[in-house]
Structures are given as structure tokens and as C-alpha cells.
Design a protein around this motif. Structure first.
Motif, PDB file in Angstrom:
ATOM      1  N   SER A 149      -1.687 -12.095  -3.710  1.00  0.00           N
ATOM      2  CA  SER A 149      -2.689 -11.034  -3.756  1.00  0.00           C
ATOM      3  C   SER A 149      -2.865 -10.514  -5.181  1.00  0.00           C
ATOM      4  O   SER A 149      -3.994 -10.326  -5.667  1.00  0.00           O
ATOM      5  N   MET A 150      -1.767 -10.290  -5.894  1.00  0.00           N
ATOM      6  CA  MET A 150      -1.835  -9.820  -7.277  1.00  0.00           C
ATOM      7  C   MET A 150      -2.569 -10.820  -8.162  1.00  0.00           C
ATOM      8  O   MET A 150      -3.422 -10.437  -8.980  1.00  0.00           O
ATOM      9  N   ALA A 151      -2.243 -12.106  -8.001  1.00  0.00           N
ATOM     10  CA  ALA A 151      -2.815 -13.134  -8.874  1.00  0.00           C
ATOM     11  C   ALA A 151      -4.302 -13.334  -8.622  1.00  0.00           C
ATOM     12  O   ALA A 151      -5.106 -13.358  -9.566  1.00  0.00           O
ATOM     13  N   TYR A 152      -4.701 -13.474  -7.355  1.00  0.00           N
ATOM     14  CA  TYR A 152      -6.106 -13.747  -7.064  1.00  0.00           C
ATOM     15  C   TYR A 152      -6.987 -12.524  -7.348  1.00  0.00           C
ATOM     16  O   TYR A 152      -8.167 -12.673  -7.666  1.00  0.00           O
ATOM     17  N   ARG A 199       0.827  -1.213   0.000  1.00  0.00           N
ATOM     18  CA  ARG A 199       0.000   0.000   0.000  1.00  0.00           C
ATOM     19  C   ARG A 199       0.860   1.261   0.000  1.00  0.00           C
ATOM     20  O   ARG A 199       0.445   2.313  -0.479  1.00  0.00           O
ATOM     21  N   ARG A 200       2.060   1.142   0.535  1.00  0.00           N
ATOM     22  CA  ARG A 200       2.945   2.304   0.661  1.00  0.00           C
ATOM     23  C   ARG A 200       3.702   2.595  -0.640  1.00  0.00           C
ATOM     24  O   ARG A 200       3.758   3.752  -1.095  1.00  0.00           O
ATOM     25  N   PHE A 235     -10.775 -16.826  -0.621  1.00  0.00           N
ATOM     26  CA  PHE A 235     -10.692 -15.498  -1.220  1.00  0.00           C
ATOM     27  C   PHE A 235     -11.899 -15.154  -2.095  1.00  0.00           C
ATOM     28  O   PHE A 235     -11.897 -14.129  -2.769  1.00  0.00           O
ATOM     29  N   THR A 236     -12.929 -16.008  -2.084  1.00  0.00           N
ATOM     30  CA  THR A 236     -14.066 -15.749  -2.970  1.00  0.00           C
ATOM     31  C   THR A 236     -14.853 -14.508  -2.580  1.00  0.00           C
ATOM     32  O   THR A 236     -15.377 -13.809  -3.436  1.00  0.00           O
ATOM     33  N   GLU A 258      -9.962  -4.610  -2.571  1.00  0.00           N
ATOM     34  CA  GLU A 258      -9.032  -3.720  -1.876  1.00  0.00           C
ATOM     35  C   GLU A 258      -8.470  -4.334  -0.593  1.00  0.00           C
ATOM     36  O   GLU A 258      -7.504  -3.810  -0.032  1.00  0.00           O
ATOM     37  N   ARG A 259      -9.067  -5.446  -0.116  1.00  0.00           N
ATOM     38  CA  ARG A 259      -8.572  -6.101   1.104  1.00  0.00           C
ATOM     39  C   ARG A 259      -7.794  -7.379   0.788  1.00  0.00           C
ATOM     40  O   ARG A 259      -7.423  -8.111   1.699  1.00  0.00           O
ATOM     41  N   MET A 260      -7.559  -7.653  -0.513  1.00  0.00           N
ATOM     42  CA  MET A 260      -6.930  -8.912  -0.887  1.00  0.00           C
ATOM     43  C   MET A 260      -5.516  -9.059  -0.309  1.00  0.00           C
ATOM     44  O   MET A 260      -5.118 -10.136   0.129  1.00  0.00           O
TER      45      MET A 260
END
Length: 450
Positions: free
Chosen positions: A117-120, A66-67, A375-376, A381-383
Motif C-alpha cells: 500500500s505504501m509503495a503503490y 489507520r489506527r 490499483f490504477t 485513501e482506499r489503497m
């Protein structure tokens, strides 16, 4: 290749590097021990210190993403792994090697959750079962092939290439990420680091696996108790802090999602417990039933074959079957496989094969379903935060399973009737079968809509 396929490829390659860093050195340990004059305890720390660095770094991944952006964190983590790998291969003493392994682990702790996180996020929920099937296949193949590659390197070149060889691979994936990973769109408001949360989580995540490791070492009971007590106190303080903080480093409120919560519990109690079962089974089959190390190791072949069937089955059935039904089948089948080892018939070849087939199918059915289902319903934004929680739980599950069952076996053996007594092992298998069914109340509360 589509944009989402490129992102998934980057994650899978990074994940493979992380897994290889965990397992490739195992067969090179004797050569490493001879050249560096390392003790057995020091050799054990080659793997342990990597896991410690990995676990401590995971919470920082989502904050850094996020940073400064996921792309930069992903590339930087690969370069850290490359530097740690090269440094480990050039080490002239065991202390130096352990320091570089810690660096490797810190890089891996940032790499996997950010890549996941990027992939899902790139795949819609209905397509994530396919992604999970590929992820689970990589998770199955890399640990199986890495020791053989490490053994070839140690026998024909040097144990040093087990570490050095990872460096150019990690650097090449970093270069690929530079070309393929999308440029981040960062918010203007930069999140501040939750310093109190970081310190408490670092103490907890460092001391918990360290304390569990010390419990398995003779004469370290007092040290283990102190370290575990520190982990418990720091962990309780972190939970209190996280639930009161507006922007905690690890947001435990995400576990209010039923699928993420249940998937995490499943991971602790099924693949996590299997790690301990595999340890106990290896000792039981060789020390009590007289199998050779090769015969014991070959049992992982039917386990792997059954795992592949389960992974492919999950990919096909996830959309038409509820996670609840898949979890119930997987837990029951895994527990039944463990109970077969507790019977007097475990000495029969067919019973052993059946046991490992059941455990391979059941555990992988639970794992692949949990990975997809968790992760469904997580918001895009919270992944990153959900991925951090998931990977911490995944790492701790393997430490907990082996430590709990290993400690119980040591306790039962100390009070057993004789050297040929099989009851301590059977007690452990029965306890493991019960622990595997522990998530049942959570699974039964799931609805088809979940």
C-alpha cells in the motif's frame, strides 16, 4: 535516492523477507526432521502454519495502519518476523518450531499488504507498471534462490540458521524503515475494530486453507469436510456483515472496481491454477514418463526465462496496450502450454520445453498486468484496504489451485485402469486449461477506458 524510491525499496526488501521465509526452509527439511524427530505430516505443517498465520493477519493490517500508522505497522511487522525467525531457529521440538512459524506468519501477514500500500500510493498510476516489473522480478528470483541458500546453510552450518539468518535481516530493514519511511499523518478519529468482521474473517481465512490441506491427507476426508463447511458458513456470514457495515474490516465493495475485480479473478485462475498444474506435472513427468527429479526441476529454467520476458514486456506495453488485450494473450498462451502436457507428445523434450515456456510467459503476463491494473483506479485513501483484499486473494489462489487439481488427480487415479494409465493426468491438464480461461467473460467486459 528519491522519497518514493526509498519507500519502494523498503517494500521490496520486506517482500523478499516474506518470500524467503516461505521457501528457504524446503531444502533443510531432511536435516530438521532428523534432529527434531518430526513426521512427514509435521514437516508439511512447517509451511502450512506459516501460510495460515499470514492469511489471518492480513485483514488487520489496514485497520492497524489507520489506527497507529503504516510506518509503525511496517516496522512492528518486521520485528515480529525477526522474533519468530529467531525463536524458530532455537526451537528444541517440532511443536515449538510450529508455534514460532505461526508468529512469523502473523508478522508477514501485516508486512506485505502494508508495504505494498505504501509503495503503490507513492507512484502515480502511469508509473506503476515499472514498480510492478521490479516486484515481479523479486517474486521470481527469491523463491528460485532461497532453497539453494537454505541447502548450503543446512549442509555446512545447521538447519537452524535457515531461520536465525532471517532475523537480523528483518531487524535491519526495520531500522532502515525507521529512517526512510515517512511519518504518518493520522486522522483524529480513530477507527474502531470491526470485532464481528475480524472473528468471521479469521475463521474463514484459517479454515479454508486448513480444510484444503486436510483434503490431500489420507483418512482426513471427514475432518476436511467439517472444516470447509465451517469456512463456507463463516465466509457467507462475513459477506453479509461486510455489505451491511459502514466500516467493515475488509470492504468487499471495493471489488465493484472492474480492474481490481478482474485482476483478482485472473490471479485465482491463472497463477493459482498453475500452482496445481506444476504439482500434477511433477508427478506425471516422473511417475509416468520416467524423468528424474533433476530433469523435472530443470524445466523451471525455461519457465523462469519466459517469465522474465513477460514481466519486461508488460512494463513496456502496459501504457500502449489495454489490460484486456494483455489478459487475453496471457490466458490463451498459458492454456495452450497446459494443453501441450495433455497430448501424447508430452514425452518429447521439445514439447515439454515449449509447454513450460508458454506457461511461464502467459502466466507472468497475466500476473504482472493484473498487479499493475488492479490499483490504477483505486483512490489513494482506499489503497490499504485494496492491498489487503489483493493479498488475501493471492494467498488463497495458491492453496486453491494445488488442492483442487490434487484432489481431482486423486479421484481420477482411484478409478483409473492401471498403474501406467496416463489419462488421469491428462484429464487434470484439460480441466486446468479450461479453468485458466474462466475469467474470459470478465475480461471481455473490460473497456479500453478501464
Amino acid at each position: 535516492m528519491s522519497a518514493r524510491s526509498r519507500i519502494a525499496t523498503l517494500y521490496l526488501l520486506g517482500f523478499a523477507v516474506d518470500l524467503a521465509s516461505m521457501f528457504i526452509f524446503n531444502t533443510a527439511l531432511p536435516a530438521l526432521q532428523r534432529e527434531l524427530s518430526a513426521s512427514v505430516v509435521q514437516l508439511a505443517w512447517v509451511g502450512t502454519i506459516y501460510m495460515l498465520g499470514l492469511t489471518v493477519a492480513i485483514p488487520l493490517g489496514s485497520w492497524l495502519a489507520r489506527r497507529i500508522g503504516e510506518r509503525r505497522v511496517f516496522i512492528a511487522s518486521l520485528l515480529i518476523v525477526a522474533v519468530g525467525s529467531f525463536g524458530g531457529g532455537m526451537a528444541t521440538g517440532i511443536a515449538t518450531l510450529l508455534a514460532w512459524r505461526l508468529v512469523q506468519g502473523l508478522g508477514g501477514g501485516l508486512l506485505v499488504p502494508v508495504g505494498q500500500s505504501m509503495a503503490y500510493r507513492a507512484y502515480p498510476p502511469e508509473d506503476r507498471a515499472h514498480l510492478t516489473a521490479v516486484v515481479m522480478t523479486v517474486a521470481l528470483l527469491v523463491p528460485a534462490l532461497s532453497p539453494a541458500i537454505g541447502g548450503i546453510a543446512a549442509d555446512h552450518v545447521s538447519w537452524r540458521w535457515v531461520f536465525i539468518g532471517v532475523a537480523p535481516l528483518a531487524a535491519a530493514i526495520a531500522a532502515l524503515a525507521l529512517a526512510w519511511a515517512p511519518v504518518d499523518r493520522l486522522a483524529e478519529a480513530k477507527p474502531a475494530l470491526d470485532i464481528a468482521g475480524f472473528l468471521l474473517s479469521a475463521i474463514t481465512l484459517f479454515c479454508l486453507p486448513l480444510g484444503l490441506t486436510l483434503t490431500s491427507q489420507a483418512g482426513r476426508g471427514v475432518h476436511a469436510a467439517i472444516v470447509l463447511a465451517l469456512a463456507i458458513v463463516a465466509g457467507a456470514a462475513y459477506v453479509r456483515h461486510a455489505l451491511r457495515s459502514r466500516e467493515p474490516l475488509l470492504d468487499l465493495r471495493l471489488l465493484s472496481d472492474p480492474m481490481l475485480r478482474t485482476g483478482s479473478i485472473i490471479y485465482l485462475c491463472v497463477p493459482g491454477v498453475f500452482t496445481g498444474v506444476n504439482l500434477i506435472a511433477s508427478l506425471y513427468l516422473q511417475d509416468r514418463l520416467g524423468l528424474t527429479a533433476t530433469q523435472t526441476g530443470m524445466l523451471m529454467l525455461p519457465w523462469a526465462a519466459a517469465s522474465c520476458v513477460a514481466i519486461m514486456s508488460t512494463r513496456r506495453m502496459f501504457a500502449s496496450r489495454s489490460p484486456r488485450s494483455l489478459f487475453l494473450v496471457g490466458m490463451t498462451v498459458t492454456s495452450a502450454g497446459v494443453l501441450l502436457l495433455a497430448t501424447p507428445f508430452a514425452g518429447m523434450f521439445t514439447v515439454r520445453i515449449a509447454s513450460f515456456v508458454l506457461m511461464g510467459f502467459g502466466a507472468s503476463l497475466c500476473t504482472s498486468t493484473a498487479q499493475t491494473a488492479a490499483f490504477t483506479s483505486v483512490r489513494t485513501e482506499r489503497m490499504a484496504e485494496a492491498s489487503a483484499l489483493w493479498n488475501i486473494n493471492r494467498q488463497l489462489s495458491f492453496s486453491l489451485g494445488a488442492s483442487v487439481l490434487g484432489g481431482l488427480l486423486g479421484l481420477f487415479l482411484a478409478t483409473s485402469g492401471g498403474a501406467d494409465d496416463a489419462l488421469p493426468y491428462r484429464y487434470c491438464f484439460v480441466i486446468a486449461a479450461v479453468l485458466i480461461m474462466f475469467p474470459l467473460p470478465f475480461v471481455l467486459r473490460l473497456r479500453r477506458a478501464d
